[in-house]
Structure formats: structure tokens, C-alpha cells
Scaffold this motif. Sequence first.
Motif, PDB file in Angstrom:
ATOM      1  N   PRO A  18       2.432   1.085  -0.561  1.00  0.00           N
ATOM      2  CA  PRO A  18       2.520   2.180  -1.534  1.00  0.00           C
ATOM      3  C   PRO A  18       1.190   2.911  -1.623  1.00  0.00           C
ATOM      4  O   PRO A  18       0.138   2.271  -1.656  1.00  0.00           O
ATOM      5  CB  PRO A  18       2.820   1.462  -2.857  1.00  0.00           C
ATOM      6  CG  PRO A  18       3.328   0.128  -2.473  1.00  0.00           C
ATOM      7  CD  PRO A  18       2.697  -0.213  -1.155  1.00  0.00           C
ATOM      8  N   PRO A  19       1.191   4.228  -1.671  1.00  0.00           N
ATOM      9  CA  PRO A  19      -0.070   4.969  -1.768  1.00  0.00           C
ATOM     10  C   PRO A  19      -0.828   4.637  -3.044  1.00  0.00           C
ATOM     11  O   PRO A  19      -2.059   4.755  -3.087  1.00  0.00           O
ATOM     12  CB  PRO A  19       0.366   6.443  -1.738  1.00  0.00           C
ATOM     13  CG  PRO A  19       1.819   6.442  -2.098  1.00  0.00           C
ATOM     14  CD  PRO A  19       2.357   5.122  -1.624  1.00  0.00           C
ATOM     15  N   GLU A  20      -0.094   4.188  -4.069  1.00  0.00           N
ATOM     16  CA  GLU A  20      -0.746   3.828  -5.331  1.00  0.00           C
ATOM     17  C   GLU A  20      -1.710   2.661  -5.162  1.00  0.00           C
ATOM     18  O   GLU A  20      -2.577   2.437  -5.997  1.00  0.00           O
ATOM     19  CB  GLU A  20       0.303   3.469  -6.392  1.00  0.00           C
ATOM     20  CG  GLU A  20       1.109   4.662  -6.872  1.00  0.00           C
ATOM     21  CD  GLU A  20       2.317   4.930  -5.993  1.00  0.00           C
ATOM     22  OE1 GLU A  20       2.427   4.335  -4.896  1.00  0.00           O
ATOM     23  OE2 GLU A  20       3.157   5.754  -6.403  1.00  0.00           O
ATOM     24  N   GLY A  49       5.977  -2.878  -6.055  1.00  0.00           N
ATOM     25  CA  GLY A  49       4.603  -3.338  -5.871  1.00  0.00           C
ATOM     26  C   GLY A  49       3.585  -2.639  -6.736  1.00  0.00           C
ATOM     27  O   GLY A  49       2.389  -2.902  -6.613  1.00  0.00           O
ATOM     28  N   VAL A  50       4.036  -1.738  -7.588  1.00  0.00           N
ATOM     29  CA  VAL A  50       3.105  -1.045  -8.481  1.00  0.00           C
ATOM     30  C   VAL A  50       3.718  -0.888  -9.861  1.00  0.00           C
ATOM     31  O   VAL A  50       4.916  -0.691 -10.002  1.00  0.00           O
ATOM     32  CB  VAL A  50       2.706   0.352  -7.947  1.00  0.00           C
ATOM     33  CG1 VAL A  50       1.900   0.245  -6.681  1.00  0.00           C
ATOM     34  CG2 VAL A  50       3.907   1.233  -7.744  1.00  0.00           C
ATOM     35  N   HIS A  51       2.885  -0.956 -10.878  1.00  0.00           N
ATOM     36  CA  HIS A  51       3.332  -0.645 -12.225  1.00  0.00           C
ATOM     37  C   HIS A  51       3.355   0.867 -12.414  1.00  0.00           C
ATOM     38  O   HIS A  51       2.549   1.566 -11.796  1.00  0.00           O
ATOM     39  CB  HIS A  51       2.359  -1.253 -13.251  1.00  0.00           C
ATOM     40  CG  HIS A  51       2.481  -2.740 -13.364  1.00  0.00           C
ATOM     41  ND1 HIS A  51       1.444  -3.595 -13.050  1.00  0.00           N
ATOM     42  CD2 HIS A  51       3.523  -3.516 -13.751  1.00  0.00           C
ATOM     43  CE1 HIS A  51       1.857  -4.847 -13.251  1.00  0.00           C
ATOM     44  NE2 HIS A  51       3.099  -4.821 -13.659  1.00  0.00           N
ATOM     45  N   PRO A  52       4.238   1.361 -13.276  1.00  0.00           N
ATOM     46  CA  PRO A  52       4.264   2.802 -13.554  1.00  0.00           C
ATOM     47  C   PRO A  52       2.907   3.332 -13.994  1.00  0.00           C
ATOM     48  O   PRO A  52       2.523   4.441 -13.633  1.00  0.00           O
ATOM     49  CB  PRO A  52       5.304   2.929 -14.677  1.00  0.00           C
ATOM     50  CG  PRO A  52       6.217   1.752 -14.476  1.00  0.00           C
ATOM     51  CD  PRO A  52       5.317   0.646 -13.964  1.00  0.00           C
ATOM     52  N   ASP A  56       0.763   6.397 -12.428  1.00  0.00           N
ATOM     53  CA  ASP A  56       0.211   7.497 -13.224  1.00  0.00           C
ATOM     54  C   ASP A  56      -1.286   7.634 -12.979  1.00  0.00           C
ATOM     55  O   ASP A  56      -1.813   8.740 -12.847  1.00  0.00           O
ATOM     56  CB  ASP A  56       0.437   7.245 -14.716  1.00  0.00           C
ATOM     57  CG  ASP A  56       1.904   7.430 -15.101  1.00  0.00           C
ATOM     58  OD1 ASP A  56       2.664   8.006 -14.301  1.00  0.00           O
ATOM     59  OD2 ASP A  56       2.265   7.001 -16.199  1.00  0.00           O
ATOM     60  N   HIS A  57      -1.949   6.520 -12.918  1.00  0.00           N
ATOM     61  CA  HIS A  57      -3.391   6.513 -12.677  1.00  0.00           C
ATOM     62  C   HIS A  57      -3.701   7.117 -11.308  1.00  0.00           C
ATOM     63  O   HIS A  57      -4.637   7.898 -11.148  1.00  0.00           O
ATOM     64  CB  HIS A  57      -3.912   5.079 -12.769  1.00  0.00           C
ATOM     65  CG  HIS A  57      -5.386   4.972 -12.569  1.00  0.00           C
ATOM     66  ND1 HIS A  57      -6.297   5.649 -13.346  1.00  0.00           N
ATOM     67  CD2 HIS A  57      -6.109   4.265 -11.672  1.00  0.00           C
ATOM     68  CE1 HIS A  57      -7.527   5.353 -12.919  1.00  0.00           C
ATOM     69  NE2 HIS A  57      -7.434   4.517 -11.902  1.00  0.00           N
ATOM     70  N   TYR A  58      -2.893   6.759 -10.343  1.00  0.00           N
ATOM     71  CA  TYR A  58      -3.060   7.297  -8.988  1.00  0.00           C
ATOM     72  C   TYR A  58      -2.839   8.806  -8.991  1.00  0.00           C
ATOM     73  O   TYR A  58      -3.615   9.556  -8.393  1.00  0.00           O
ATOM     74  CB  TYR A  58      -2.071   6.609  -8.061  1.00  0.00           C
ATOM     75  CG  TYR A  58      -2.063   7.175  -6.663  1.00  0.00           C
ATOM     76  CD1 TYR A  58      -3.151   6.992  -5.824  1.00  0.00           C
ATOM     77  CD2 TYR A  58      -0.975   7.891  -6.177  1.00  0.00           C
ATOM     78  CE1 TYR A  58      -3.146   7.508  -4.523  1.00  0.00           C
ATOM     79  CE2 TYR A  58      -0.968   8.408  -4.899  1.00  0.00           C
ATOM     80  CZ  TYR A  58      -2.057   8.213  -4.074  1.00  0.00           C
ATOM     81  OH  TYR A  58      -2.049   8.716  -2.815  1.00  0.00           O
ATOM     82  N   ALA A  59      -1.794   9.247  -9.677  1.00  0.00           N
ATOM     83  CA  ALA A  59      -1.505  10.685  -9.749  1.00  0.00           C
ATOM     84  C   ALA A  59      -2.658  11.428 -10.415  1.00  0.00           C
ATOM     85  O   ALA A  59      -3.048  12.513  -9.987  1.00  0.00           O
ATOM     86  CB  ALA A  59      -0.209  10.906 -10.522  1.00  0.00           C
TER      87      ALA A  59
END
Length: 64
Positions: A18-20, A49-52, A56-59
Motif C-alpha cells: 500500500p502506498p500509505e 494493511g493500513v488504518h484509515p 488520511d495522514h498519507y493523503a
Amino acid sequence: MGAQMPADLRATLNRQHPPEWAVACPLPYCQAKPGTPCRSPRRRPVPLGVHPSRADHYAATLAA
Ligand SMILES: [Zn+2]
């Protein structure tokens, strides 16, 4: 305006990486490091594999 994709499509595209994962998870009970999957408080893998919150942090990182 965040990037919204259907969860199943997202899972297909990002099954491996995942990019996150480029950012650390901001959740106190998780704190997954970059490149590692999120875990639930009971140390189980989370869906995708990632929390929402990490997504959001990644975005937010991309938008900055
Ligand atoms: Zn997490």
C-alpha cells in the motif's frame, strides 16, 4: 478532497505494498513504521494493511 477508491479495488491494487506504507501510522496503539503494515491493538493485521487514519495522514503528506 481525498482520493476515494472502493476498498476492494484498493486491496487489489495494493495487495503487496500500500502506498500509505510510505508514512508511519499516527495511531498511538499502532505506530506502524514506514514500510510495515498496521496492526490492531491485539496485534492482528488490519484490513488493507493500513488504518484509515494512516491513509488520511498519507493523503495530507501528499497534499503538503
Ligand atoms: Zn496503524
